[in-house]
Scaffold this motif. Structure first.
Motif, PDB file in Angstrom:
ATOM      1  N   GLN A  66       2.140   5.213  -0.002  1.00 48.14           N
ATOM      2  CA  GLN A  66       1.724   6.508   0.941  1.00 48.14           C
ATOM      3  C   GLN A  66       2.279   7.746  -0.013  1.00 48.14           C
ATOM      4  O   GLN A  66       3.128   7.572  -0.694  1.00 48.14           O
ATOM      5  CB  GLN A  66       2.544   6.340   2.251  1.00 48.14           C
ATOM      6  CG  GLN A  66       2.282   5.393   3.032  1.00 48.14           C
ATOM      7  CD  GLN A  66       3.314   5.246   4.165  1.00 48.14           C
ATOM      8  OE1 GLN A  66       4.347   5.823   4.057  1.00 48.14           O
ATOM      9  NE2 GLN A  66       3.171   4.196   4.874  1.00 48.14           N
ATOM     10  N   PRO A  67       1.071   8.747   0.024  1.00 45.65           N
ATOM     11  CA  PRO A  67       0.327   9.001   0.863  1.00 45.65           C
ATOM     12  C   PRO A  67      -1.094   8.683   0.009  1.00 45.65           C
ATOM     13  O   PRO A  67      -2.288   8.796   0.589  1.00 45.65           O
ATOM     14  CB  PRO A  67       0.193  10.393   1.018  1.00 45.65           C
ATOM     15  CG  PRO A  67       0.941  10.854  -0.283  1.00 45.65           C
ATOM     16  CD  PRO A  67       1.522   9.969  -0.608  1.00 45.65           C
ATOM     17  N   CYS A  68      -1.004   7.928  -1.284  1.00 47.84           N
ATOM     18  CA  CYS A  68      -2.100   7.809  -2.218  1.00 47.84           C
ATOM     19  C   CYS A  68      -3.095   6.796  -1.535  1.00 47.84           C
ATOM     20  O   CYS A  68      -4.309   6.700  -1.841  1.00 47.84           O
ATOM     21  CB  CYS A  68      -1.857   7.792  -3.369  1.00 47.84           C
ATOM     22  SG  CYS A  68      -0.935   6.313  -3.952  1.00 47.84           S
ATOM     23  N   THR A  69      -2.580   5.696  -0.797  1.00 50.77           N
ATOM     24  CA  THR A  69      -3.103   4.384  -0.451  1.00 50.77           C
ATOM     25  C   THR A  69      -3.462   3.257  -1.391  1.00 50.77           C
ATOM     26  O   THR A  69      -4.160   2.412  -0.999  1.00 50.77           O
ATOM     27  CB  THR A  69      -4.416   4.743   0.400  1.00 50.77           C
ATOM     28  OG1 THR A  69      -5.412   5.207  -0.318  1.00 50.77           O
ATOM     29  CG2 THR A  69      -4.230   5.671   1.513  1.00 50.77           C
ATOM     30  N   HIS A  70      -3.245   3.514  -2.744  1.00 53.46           N
ATOM     31  CA  HIS A  70      -3.567   2.562  -3.631  1.00 53.46           C
ATOM     32  C   HIS A  70      -2.665   1.417  -3.477  1.00 53.46           C
ATOM     33  O   HIS A  70      -1.349   1.419  -2.769  1.00 53.46           O
ATOM     34  CB  HIS A  70      -3.030   3.064  -5.113  1.00 53.46           C
ATOM     35  CG  HIS A  70      -4.039   4.324  -5.431  1.00 53.46           C
ATOM     36  ND1 HIS A  70      -3.796   5.710  -5.730  1.00 53.46           N
ATOM     37  CD2 HIS A  70      -5.312   4.153  -5.640  1.00 53.46           C
ATOM     38  CE1 HIS A  70      -4.668   6.286  -6.263  1.00 53.46           C
ATOM     39  NE2 HIS A  70      -5.876   5.555  -5.980  1.00 53.46           N
ATOM     40  N   GLU A  71      -3.039   0.139  -3.832  1.00 52.21           N
ATOM     41  CA  GLU A  71      -2.262  -1.102  -3.509  1.00 52.21           C
ATOM     42  C   GLU A  71      -1.898  -1.783  -4.889  1.00 52.21           C
ATOM     43  O   GLU A  71      -2.552  -1.496  -6.051  1.00 52.21           O
ATOM     44  CB  GLU A  71      -3.441  -1.927  -3.021  1.00 52.21           C
ATOM     45  CG  GLU A  71      -3.739  -1.483  -1.527  1.00 52.21           C
ATOM     46  CD  GLU A  71      -4.545  -2.627  -0.755  1.00 52.21           C
ATOM     47  OE1 GLU A  71      -5.139  -3.357  -1.462  1.00 52.21           O
ATOM     48  OE2 GLU A  71      -4.554  -2.431   0.501  1.00 52.21           O
TER      49      GLU A  71
ATOM     50  N   ASP B 210       3.825  16.604   1.103  1.00 44.66           N
ATOM     51  CA  ASP B 210       4.029  14.918   1.153  1.00 44.66           C
ATOM     52  C   ASP B 210       5.158  14.545   1.787  1.00 44.66           C
ATOM     53  O   ASP B 210       5.095  13.908   2.841  1.00 44.66           O
ATOM     54  CB  ASP B 210       3.367  14.368  -0.187  1.00 44.66           C
ATOM     55  CG  ASP B 210       1.945  14.421  -0.614  1.00 44.66           C
ATOM     56  OD1 ASP B 210       1.442  14.842   0.525  1.00 44.66           O
ATOM     57  OD2 ASP B 210       1.689  14.309  -1.670  1.00 44.66           O
TER      58      ASP B 210
ATOM     59  N   SER C 158       5.828   3.473   1.635  1.00 41.37           N
ATOM     60  CA  SER C 158       4.838   1.980   1.513  1.00 41.37           C
ATOM     61  C   SER C 158       4.691   1.359   2.801  1.00 41.37           C
ATOM     62  O   SER C 158       5.594   1.174   3.501  1.00 41.37           O
ATOM     63  CB  SER C 158       5.225   1.454   0.485  1.00 41.37           C
ATOM     64  OG  SER C 158       6.490   0.582   0.484  1.00 41.37           O
ATOM     65  N   THR C 159       3.826   0.482   2.904  1.00 39.93           N
ATOM     66  CA  THR C 159       3.695  -0.597   3.824  1.00 39.93           C
ATOM     67  C   THR C 159       3.162  -1.780   3.288  1.00 39.93           C
ATOM     68  O   THR C 159       2.357  -1.774   2.406  1.00 39.93           O
ATOM     69  CB  THR C 159       2.522  -0.192   4.859  1.00 39.93           C
ATOM     70  OG1 THR C 159       2.884   1.277   5.264  1.00 39.93           O
ATOM     71  CG2 THR C 159       2.440  -1.339   5.951  1.00 39.93           C
TER      72      THR C 159
ATOM     73  N   CYS D 192       2.611   7.410  -8.436  1.00 38.41           N
ATOM     74  CA  CYS D 192       1.600   6.444  -8.473  1.00 38.41           C
ATOM     75  C   CYS D 192       1.058   6.308  -9.979  1.00 38.41           C
ATOM     76  O   CYS D 192       0.787   7.328 -10.465  1.00 38.41           O
ATOM     77  CB  CYS D 192       0.609   6.654  -7.471  1.00 38.41           C
ATOM     78  SG  CYS D 192      -0.841   5.667  -7.739  1.00 38.41           S
TER      79      CYS D 192
ATOM     80  N   ARG E 131       0.899  -1.351   0.075  1.00 43.64           N
ATOM     81  CA  ARG E 131      -0.211  -0.008  -0.128  1.00 43.64           C
ATOM     82  C   ARG E 131       1.064   1.398   0.082  1.00 43.64           C
ATOM     83  O   ARG E 131       1.890   1.558   1.115  1.00 43.64           O
ATOM     84  CB  ARG E 131      -0.741  -0.108   1.264  1.00 43.64           C
ATOM     85  CG  ARG E 131      -1.771   1.342   1.301  1.00 43.64           C
ATOM     86  CD  ARG E 131      -2.889   1.365   2.482  1.00 43.64           C
ATOM     87  NE  ARG E 131      -3.870   0.251   2.097  1.00 43.64           N
ATOM     88  CZ  ARG E 131      -4.918  -0.059   2.811  1.00 43.64           C
ATOM     89  NH1 ARG E 131      -5.019   0.425   3.871  1.00 43.64           N
ATOM     90  NH2 ARG E 131      -5.699  -0.872   2.336  1.00 43.64           N
TER      91      ARG E 131
ATOM     92  N   THR F  74       6.199  13.042   5.943  1.00 46.10           N
ATOM     93  CA  THR F  74       6.474  11.674   6.402  1.00 46.10           C
ATOM     94  C   THR F  74       7.458  11.627   7.547  1.00 46.10           C
ATOM     95  O   THR F  74       7.987  10.695   8.253  1.00 46.10           O
ATOM     96  CB  THR F  74       7.486  11.017   5.127  1.00 46.10           C
ATOM     97  OG1 THR F  74       8.503  11.566   4.873  1.00 46.10           O
ATOM     98  CG2 THR F  74       6.559  10.911   4.028  1.00 46.10           C
TER      99      THR F  74
END
Length: 532
Positions: free
Chosen positions: A46-51, A105, A77-78, A67, A44, A109
Motif C-alpha cells: 500500500q498504496p502502490c498495490t504491487h505484489e 500517503d 501491506s496486505t 517500492c 500486496r 493510512t
C-alpha cells in the motif's frame, strides 16, 4: 494469502515481463544477497498495490522503505510484513525532504502523527513550520496537530496571515501571534505591532502597535527596531521624536537591516535627530543599496545629484569610495560608479567609462546596470547606437523584475525598435512595470487602453491607469485625464475636474495642455479657473 506461479519483481532471474518493464539494479543486487524461503505467500503493498513474495519484501524493507518498482513510499501491506515500515520515522524524513506526496500517503493510512514514545518529544508540525514547509504544515493541521513551539506558532500565524497552504484568515493569524508573543517571541511581537498599525482584524491602534514594537525591539529584533523608528519619525502613537527615531534606526542598521540602513542615511542627509552629514548619509545609503534596496539606490542618486556646491568634496570622496569598491568587484558599486561617470558627479563626465562600469556590473547579473547598459545602446552614448543590443540588455533586466527595463522593453515593442512591432508585447511589459508603480509605464498602459492597441479599447481601464500616473505627477497623464473628463470617456463628463487636470499639466509646461486651456478660455470667456 494468494499463490502465484511466477517469480516476483525482486527475485526473478528469467524475466517474464511486459515490454518496457525493467527490474532496478538495486532490486537485482538485493535478490543476490537474500535467501528466498517463501515463494507462495504474496504481499500486496500500500498504496502502490504491487505484489511481492512475503520473504522478498520483508528483506527489502530492511534497506529501503520504498517500492522497488515505482519508488513510492510503502505505508503498509496486505497481509502485514514481518517488519513493517516505521511511519513516524518516514514522516520526519518526508518533512525534511519536502515530499508532500509521502506525507499524504502516510496520513491516508489513518496514522496519528502525534503518536510517539515517552522519549521521542519531536513534533512533526513544529518541524514543518520551522522549515517553512507550508503545504505539509497545512496537511498536519488538518490531521489535528498543534504546537507549543513559539517559533512554530509565529510561522503558523504567518501561514494564516498570507494564506500559505491554508485559507487566509487574519483572526487565526492574530491568535497564533498572541500565543507566541506571550511566550516572548520577538517576531510575533513585531507581527502583532504590524497588525495594530494596519488595523488587520483589530481596530487600528498606533499606541498598541508602539507597545508591541517596543517589546520586540527591546529583544533585539531589527525589523521591530526599524518599525519603532518609523513611528517616532511620523509621530504615530507617540510624540514625534527624531532623536529616538535615529537611535532605533541605528540599532537596526547595525544589524544589517537594509530598510533601517536606508532610513539612517535619510536621517543623516536631512539632519533629523543628528547633525547633517552627507558622508555618513552616503555610507548608509551604500550599505542598503548593496542589498538591492531600490529606495536606497534612488536616495543615493538624489543625494549625489543634489549635494550643494560646497559639498562637491563629498561627491569626490564618494567617487573615490565607489571606485575602490568597484575595482574589488562589487556589482552595486560598479553600477553607481558608471552612473557617476554618466552624470559627471565627482568626476568629469565620460560616457566611455560609464559604459565600461555598467557592463562590468551587468555581466554579474546586476539588473539596474543591465538596464543602464541598455539605455546607453538605445541612445548611442559612448558606443554606436544599437537597438537590438539595447533590447537584449533590457530583456535581461526586465526578466529580473526591473521596472525601468520593463517599461523600456514595452516602449521598444510598441514602436518596433530592434524588434518587430507588437502592441500585445508592449502591453504585457507596461503592465509588469506599472504594477510596480512606474509612472511612465502607467501612462503608456493607459494610452494603449485608450486607443485599443494590443487590447480591446477600454476607457475605464485607460482612466484608471492615467489616474495612477497623474497622481504621481506625470504631466502627460494629467493632460489625458483632463481630456477624458472633458469628453466623458470612461467617466461622467465633468468640466471642473477636466480643467483641474489640464491646469496641473499646464503648470508643468505641457504645451498641448496650455493650448487647450487657452482655447477653452477664449471660447468661454466667463469660465473660472480652478482653485487647484
Amino acid at each position: 494469502m494468494n499463490s502465484v506461479n511466477q517469480p516476483c519483481a525482486i527475485c526473478w532471474d528469467e524475466i517474464k515481463e511486459s515490454p518496457g518493464t525493467r527490474r532496478s539494479e538495486i532490486a537485482a543486487a538485493l535478490a543476490r544477497k537474500i535467501r528466498i524461503n517463501d515463494t507462495t505467500t504474496v504481499v500486496r503493498l500500500q498504496p502502490c498495490t504491487h505484489e511481492y513474495h512475503h520473504a522478498c519484501i520483508s528483506n527489502w524493507v530492511k534497506i529501503s522503505s520504498r517500492c522497488p518498482i515505482d519508488r513510492r513510499l510503502i505505508t503498509g501491506s496486505t497481509p502485514s510484513m514481518t517488519r513493517p515500515v516505521d511511519l513516524r520515522k518516514e514522516l520526519f524524513k518526508a518533512i525534511e525532504g519536502n515530499r508532500i506526496e509521502d506525507v499524504e500517503d502516510i496520513l491516508a493510512t489513518g496514522f496519528n502523527p502525534d503518536q510517539r514514545s515517552f522519549l521521542d518529544r519531536r513534533n512533526p508540525l513544529t518541524l514543518s513550520l520551522k522549515q517553512q514547509r507550508w503545504e505539509i504544515a497545512a496537511l498536519l493541521i488538518r490531521a489535528g496537530l498543534t504546537t507549543n513551539s513559539k517559533v512554530a506558532q509565529n510561522n503558523l500565524g504567518l501561514m494564516y496571515l498570507y494564506g500559505l497552504g491554508v485559507e487566509q484568515n487574519n483572526a487565526e493569524a492574530l491568535t497564533w501571534f498572541y500565543k507566541a508573543a506571550d511566550h516572548g517571541n520577538a517576531k510575533s511581537q513585531n507581527n502583532l505591532g504590524l497588525m495594530y498599525l494596519n488595523g488587520l482584524c483589530v481596530e487600528q491602534n498606533y499606541a498598541e502597535a508602539l507597545n508591541w514594537f517596543h517589546k520586540a525591539a527591546d529583544r533585539g529584533d531589527p525589523e521591530a527596531q526599524n518599525n519603532l523608528g518609523s513611528l517616532y519619525v511620523r509621530g504615530l502613537g507617540v510624540e514625534k521624536n527624531y532623536a529616538w527615531a535615529f537611535t532605533w534606526f541605528r540599532k537596526a542598521a547595525s544589524q544589517g537591516y537594509s530598510s533601517a540602513q536606508n532610513n539612517l542615511g535619510w536621517m543623516y542627509a536631512k539632519g533629523l535627530g543628528v547633525t547633517k552629514n552627507y558622508a555618513e548619509a552616503l555610507t548608509w545609503f551604500c550599505k542598503s543599496a548593496k542589498q538591492e534596496s531600490a529606495a536606497a539606490q534612488n536616495n543615493l542618486s538624489r543625494i549625489l545629484r543634489g549635494l550643494p556646491l560646497e559639498a562637491e568634496q563629498n561627491r569626490v570622496e564618494a567617487f573615490i569610495w565607489f571606485r575602490k569598491a568597484a575595482k574589488n568587484g562589487d556589482a552595486s558599486a560598479q553600477n553607481i560608479l558608471g552612473w557617476m561617470y554618466f552624470k559627471g558627479l565627482g568626476v568629469e563626465q565620460n560616457y566611455g567609462e560609464a559604459l565600461t562600469w555598467f557592463r562590468k556590473a551587468a555581466d554579474q547579473g546586476h539588473a539596474a546596470a543591465q538596464s543602464n547598459l541598455g539605455w546607453m545602446y538605445y541612445q548611442g552614448l559612448g558606443i554606436e547606437q544599437n537597438h537590438t543590443e539595447a533590447l537584449t540588455w533590457y530583456d535581461k533586466a526586465a526578466n529580473q523584475g526591473h521596472a525601468d527595463a520593463q517599461h523600456s522593453l514595452g516602449w521598444m515593442h510598441q514602436h518596433g525598435l530592434g524588434v518587430e512591432q507588437s502592441y500585445a508585447e508592449a502591453l504585457a511589459w507596461y503592465r509588469k512595470s506599472a504594477d510596480q508603480e512606474h509612472v511612465a509605464a502607467q501612462n503608456n498602459l493607459g494610452y494603449l487602453y485608450l486607443m485599443g492597441l494590443g487590447v480591446e479599447q477600454n476607457y475605464a481601464e485607460a482612466l484608471f491607469w492615467f489616474c495612477k500616473s497623474a497622481d504621481q505627477g506625470n504631466a502627460v497623464a494629467q493632460y489625458q485625464l483632463g481630456c477624458m473628463h472633458l469628453k466623458g470617456l470612461g467617466t461622467e463628463q465633468n468640466y471642473t475636474v477636466g480643467l483641474t487636470w489640464l491646469e496641473k499639466a499646464a503648470r508643468q509646461g505641457h504645451i498641448p495642455a496650455q493650448k487647450n486651456l487657452a482655447r477653452l478660455h477664449r471660447n468661454s470667456p466667463g469660465l473660472e479657473q480652478s482653485s487647484c
